[in-house]
Write an enzyme that holds these catalytic residues in place. Structure first.
Site, mmCIF file in Angstrom:
data_model
loop_
_atom_site.group_PDB
_atom_site.id
_atom_site.type_symbol
_atom_site.label_atom_id
_atom_site.label_comp_id
_atom_site.label_asym_id
_atom_site.label_seq_id
_atom_site.Cartn_x
_atom_site.Cartn_y
_atom_site.Cartn_z
ATOM 1 N N HIS A 362 0.903 -0.978 0.102
ATOM 2 C CA HIS A 362 0.089 -0.100 0.064
ATOM 3 C C HIS A 362 0.838 1.311 0.075
ATOM 4 O O HIS A 362 0.475 2.233 -0.401
ATOM 5 C CB HIS A 362 -0.987 -0.040 1.286
ATOM 6 C CG HIS A 362 -2.055 -0.968 0.935
ATOM 7 N ND1 HIS A 362 -2.328 -2.334 1.235
ATOM 8 C CD2 HIS A 362 -3.336 -0.721 0.111
ATOM 9 C CE1 HIS A 362 -3.345 -2.914 0.745
ATOM 10 N NE2 HIS A 362 -3.835 -1.844 0.107
ATOM 11 N N ARG A 469 -9.758 5.339 -1.600
ATOM 12 C CA ARG A 469 -9.351 4.659 -0.434
ATOM 13 C C ARG A 469 -9.607 5.307 0.946
ATOM 14 O O ARG A 469 -8.860 6.034 1.395
ATOM 15 C CB ARG A 469 -7.866 4.166 -0.427
ATOM 16 C CG ARG A 469 -7.622 3.286 -1.599
ATOM 17 C CD ARG A 469 -6.081 2.859 -1.558
ATOM 18 N NE ARG A 469 -5.793 1.629 -2.465
ATOM 19 C CZ ARG A 469 -5.257 1.841 -3.731
ATOM 20 N NH1 ARG A 469 -5.012 3.012 -4.249
ATOM 21 N NH2 ARG A 469 -4.918 0.786 -4.394
ATOM 22 N N GLU A 603 -11.603 -9.216 -5.437
ATOM 23 C CA GLU A 603 -10.217 -9.440 -5.058
ATOM 24 C C GLU A 603 -9.788 -10.645 -4.101
ATOM 25 O O GLU A 603 -8.591 -10.806 -3.882
ATOM 26 C CB GLU A 603 -9.629 -8.063 -4.228
ATOM 27 C CG GLU A 603 -10.425 -7.794 -3.120
ATOM 28 C CD GLU A 603 -10.087 -6.443 -2.362
ATOM 29 O OE1 GLU A 603 -9.055 -5.940 -2.874
ATOM 30 O OE2 GLU A 603 -10.822 -5.755 -1.661
ATOM 31 N N ASP A 627 -5.043 -7.239 -4.774
ATOM 32 C CA ASP A 627 -5.082 -8.247 -3.824
ATOM 33 C C ASP A 627 -5.626 -9.699 -4.638
ATOM 34 O O ASP A 627 -5.033 -10.756 -4.202
ATOM 35 C CB ASP A 627 -6.199 -8.117 -2.821
ATOM 36 C CG ASP A 627 -5.817 -7.207 -1.695
ATOM 37 O OD1 ASP A 627 -4.952 -7.676 -1.296
ATOM 38 O OD2 ASP A 627 -6.351 -6.076 -1.280
ATOM 39 N N ARG A 637 1.910 -9.750 -1.112
ATOM 40 C CA ARG A 637 2.328 -8.540 -1.942
ATOM 41 C C ARG A 637 3.265 -7.613 -1.358
ATOM 42 O O ARG A 637 3.578 -6.549 -1.997
ATOM 43 C CB ARG A 637 1.044 -7.725 -2.376
ATOM 44 C CG ARG A 637 0.219 -7.131 -1.053
ATOM 45 C CD ARG A 637 -1.008 -6.793 -1.453
ATOM 46 N NE ARG A 637 -1.077 -5.272 -1.787
ATOM 47 C CZ ARG A 637 -2.282 -4.550 -2.091
ATOM 48 N NH1 ARG A 637 -3.320 -5.163 -2.050
ATOM 49 N NH2 ARG A 637 -2.378 -3.306 -2.300
ATOM 50 N N CYS A 674 -9.549 -1.713 -10.732
ATOM 51 C CA CYS A 674 -8.968 -0.526 -10.032
ATOM 52 C C CYS A 674 -7.907 -0.964 -9.334
ATOM 53 O O CYS A 674 -7.048 0.039 -8.672
ATOM 54 C CB CYS A 674 -9.953 -0.010 -8.979
ATOM 55 S SG CYS A 674 -10.274 -1.318 -7.857
HETATM 56 C C1 PEP Z 1 -6.556 -3.926 -5.056
HETATM 57 O O1 PEP Z 1 -6.321 -4.962 -4.194
HETATM 58 O O2 PEP Z 1 -6.482 -3.943 -6.175
HETATM 59 C C2 PEP Z 1 -7.062 -2.556 -4.656
HETATM 60 C C3 PEP Z 1 -7.381 -1.848 -5.397
HETATM 61 O O3 PEP Z 1 -7.206 -2.587 -3.269
HETATM 62 P P1 PEP Z 1 -5.945 -2.144 -2.265
HETATM 63 O O4 PEP Z 1 -4.537 -2.388 -3.274
HETATM 64 O O5 PEP Z 1 -6.289 -0.821 -1.481
HETATM 65 O O6 PEP Z 1 -5.822 -3.301 -1.336
HETATM 66 MG MG MG Z 2 -7.256 -4.671 -2.175
#
Ligand code: PEP
Ligand code: MG
Length: 754
Positions: A362, A469, A603, A627, A637, A674
């Site tokens: 993140h 977010r 996700e 995710d 990740r 996204c």
């Molecule tokens: C994702 O998991 O692709 C997503 C957009 O959410 P985040 O990266 O905030 O977990």
């Molecule tokens: Mg996510």
């Protein structure tokens, strides 16, 4: 053996330079194995040689002189097999080569272990014995374990040496360190090193210019702690027995003792900053106590650690709020946290470097969102030695350059200018639609979460915010924001983007995003209490947020709500029920909030397989490829060790995404992506071909992806997708997509520079 191992590694880590480290190794290993010789050979990949770097037992004159061609002799055998070799009569082995310069003719017993770092052989650690000797399994295992530990220490020592050469300047030396993933862009600036506050064991060493200042900081912390202990002891007089209060006296005694205070001061005067000197002293004394036989004395180790922690807190408290960030800050640390990142004024933050973490974390998303070049997983980085140095961050080559020479700095400045030029050159696309030459349109939305980037999004020609977010705002506070505060925030966001849609995602904390004021300690945070799971278990928090969103939506109909981490129909029903509840509560308070559009993030793999049922219950879906990739491939990740395995172009991920797009569109509902894929040119090409309705990405990628869509025909993208889906690896798929981009004049998207 374990103690010997630990002691050797500690000694090596304390060595001033590589030479000293290697000489320590050979002497200590020779003694530990009761053998006649121990030597270290380092591999010079440029010249293709194994060079004798240190020995205890062979002729010292041979050091630096003996160079074996790669693969030559028993040393070459260990290196080429990347495995230990243990033989009782070396000269009888077919790979044996007699090297006169070493004077090793009389030696027979031989054991060698490769020094390996990330699958690469850095060198060989070998022991020899005059007589025939088969080293025991334990001895071989000792050598193998030590060699594995050495790889890191040797690299660190090499870096320390290179830094010393740079300091001795004139700067001809260039020190590059490599990461495993990045956020694109190039930046130049001054290193500001941060570390997790209050974690004694993790405070790094740091060189200092003025020991007097550090010594006085430390003395003040000791004096303040002594005063506090006296105060506490007095206050407890009525509550605790004299025996229990003895702890305070014991702490005061420790503080008055020479060992802890003078030990730290000695280290400060040897050039370490106060926190680093304190850490080293406290750990040294705690270790001495831990190894004592007497159980009472062993227990004292905990007191020493506790007291050390208290002093450390004082030293750190004094720093908080005092940090003056330079105008061109390159933020660095073992593991930079989201809060540390957000603490730097955005106009001053130019780059980011982290020893741990990956481009899918993140923190990386935030960096990308704000256009901050970053490199992650720079495992060799010695943050403590870099504070204040000039650093170049190259997110394209995933490299960090420490104190670039004037020529290199010029090169980086040129790259930065070219980047700005490319961005400028795309500006004319701002108000044009994202439509392929043969008429296929994809809506382009922005990912956002900070107030600063919402205003920028509005001015960049996006057709909405596809992912807001909401948790990022929660990071900027020291407690959960209340309903009114959230309502004001969401209303501002909706107003700025009106009439374009804004998809507000409900709180997605947990995983790698624990809130400082809501700590969650788990073995497997990404598989634990995260996203919607927390919201459902804490309906008070969730409904507060939902009410705030609904209240904002009462004035601004462009609101949509997105639910993260949905993994089952049950979870989704519960979340929708709480949304209805929040709506009813508002109605009871006299506010008839309209029902907004509600969507789910896809996700979690279970959502891929249950998409038919889930999509019936909501208005739209958005694929969270970050995710989804992590969970489908079982690759954390955030973990730089496995970062190479994390690739959203893996055929399994593409197949899952294609299936979700088809199923959602089959019932006439919109589907977007996204995750970071949306802004990755190769992936965007494939998603376009899959027929996705919208792509939501960081602002920095937006015009580049618009250029791609406006350049590439939809039918060409579909042909490329058809070919990509016949391939079995992510690398082959990326090559296939990139070749298509190159072929259509879009190579500029894949690299910076002319
Ligand atoms: C994702 O998991 O692709 C997503 C957009 O959410 P985040 O990266 O905030 O977990
Ligand atoms: Mg996510």
């Amino acid at each position: 053996m374990l103690d010997t191992l630990r002691r050797i590694v500690e000694d090596i880590n304390a060595a001033r330079d590589l030479n000293e480290a290697l000489h320590l190794i050979v002497a200590e290993v020779k003694a530990a194995l009761h053998t006649d010789v121990c030597s270290v050979y380092m591999t010079d990949p440029v010249r293709g040689e194994h060079v004798l770097m240190a020995t205890d037992g062979l002729r010292t004159g041979a050091v630096g002189q003996v160079r074996l061609k790669v693969g030559q002799g028993l040393i070459g055998l260990v290196a080429s097999r990347a495995e230990p070799v243990n033989i009782d009569d070396a000269p009888a082995h077919p790979a044996f080569r007699y090297i006169a310069a070493t004077g090793e003719a009389p030696f027979h017993g031989f054991v060698g272990a490769p020094i390996l770092r990330r699958r690469k052989v850095l060198g060989v650690l070998a022991a020899q014995q005059r007589d025939q000797r088969k080293y025991s399994d334990d001895e071989e295992a000792f050598l193998v374990t030590l060699a594995a530990q050495l790889a890191g220490s040797i690299t660190q020592a090499e870096i320390r040496q290179a830094l010393a050469r740079i300091d001795d300047g004139p700067a001809t030396e260039t020190l590059f360190l490599e990461g495993v993933s990045s956020a694109p862009g190039v930046a130049l600036g001054e290193a500001v090193v941060v570390f997790p506050s209050a974690a004694l064991e993790r405070v790094p060493d740091q060189d200092i210019a003025d020991p007097e200042i550090e010594a006085s900081r430390f003395r003040q912390a000791v004096a303040a702690e002594l005063a506090e202990l006296h105060r506490l002891s007095e206050r407890m007089r009525l509550l605790l027995s004299a025996g229990d209060r003895a702890l305070f006296d014991a702490y005061a005694l420790l503080l008055g003792s020479d060992s802890l205070v003078n030990g730290t001061l000695e280290r400060i005067y040897a050039g370490n900053w106060a926190p680093g000197a304190l850490r080293a002293t406290v750990l040294e004394y705690a270790n001495i106590f831990t190894e004592m036989d007497d159980p009472y004395l062993r227990e004292r180790a905990a007191d020493i650690l506790d007291l050390g922690q208290r002093l450390m807190n004082r030293l750190q408290e004094e720093q908080v709020g005092q940090r003056a960030y330079p105008d061109h800050t390159i933020l660095m640390g073992e593991e930079v946290s989201v809060s540390q990142f957000l603490d730097v004024p955005p106009e001053k933050l130019k780059g980011l470097v982290s020893v741990r973490g990956t481009g899918a974390s993140h923190l990386a998303l935030l960096a990308r969102g704000l256009g901050i070049p970053a490199v992650f997983g720079v495992s060799n980085l010695p943050p403590g030695r870099l504070n204040g140095r000039e650093i170049a961050v190259d997110g394209y080559t995933m490299r960090v350059c420490i104190q670039p020479s004037p020529a290199l700095r010029q090169e980086y400045e040129k790259l930065m200018a070219e980047e700005a030029e490319l961005a400028q050159g795309l500006q004319h696309l701002r108000d044009l639609p994202a439509e392929t030459p043969d008429g296929r349109t994809v809506e382009l939305h922005a990912n956002s979460g900070l107030f600063a980037d919402i205003a920028a999004a509005r001015n960049s020609g996006v057709q909405g915010v596809g992912l807001y977010r909401s948790e990022l705002h929660f990071f900027l506070r020291d407690h959960f924001p209340g309903e009114d505060e959230q309502t004001t925030l969401y209303s501002r966001v909706l107003r700025i983007m009106e009439p374009y849609p804004v998809v507000l995602r409900t709180l997605d904390i947990g995983g790698d995003k624990p809130l400082p004021y809501f700590p969650i300690r788990e073995q497997n945070p990404f598989l634990g209490w995260r996203g919607i799971r927390i919201s459902l278990d804490q309906p008070d928090l969730f409904k507060t947020q939902l009410r705030a969103m609904l209240r904002a939506g009462a004035d601004y109909p462009n609101l949509a709500i997105l639910l993260p981490m949905i993994g089952s129909v049950g979870e989704l029903s519960e979340a929708l029920e709480l949304l209805r509840c929040a709506q009813l509560e508002l109605l009871e308070d006299g506010l008839a909030a309209q029902t907004p559009r509600v969507g789910i993030m896809v996700e979690v793999p279970s959502a891929v397989y249950q998409i038919d049922a889930l999509i019936q219950m909501v208005d739209f879906a958005s694929i969270g490829s970050n995710d989804l990739t992590q969970y489908l491939l079982a690759v954390d990740r955030n973990n730089d060790r496995v970062a190479k395995l994390y690739d959203s172009l893996h055929p399994a991920v593409l197949m899952a995404i294609r299936q979700v797009i088809q199923r959602v569109q089959a019932v006439g509902k919109p589907i977007s992506v996204c995750g970071e894929m949306a802004g990755d040119p190769a992936a965007a090409l494939l998603l376009l071909a899959m027929g996705v309705d919208s792509l939501s990405m960081n602002l920095g990628s937006l015009l580049k992806i618009k250029w791609l869509i406006r350049t590439l025909r939809y039918d060409v993208a579909q042909e490329t997708l058809a070919e990509a889906l016949t391939l079995n690896t992510a690398a082959a798929i990326r090559d296939c997509a990139n070749a298509c981009l190159e072929q259509h004049g879009l190579g500029g998207l894949l690299r910076v520079g002319k």
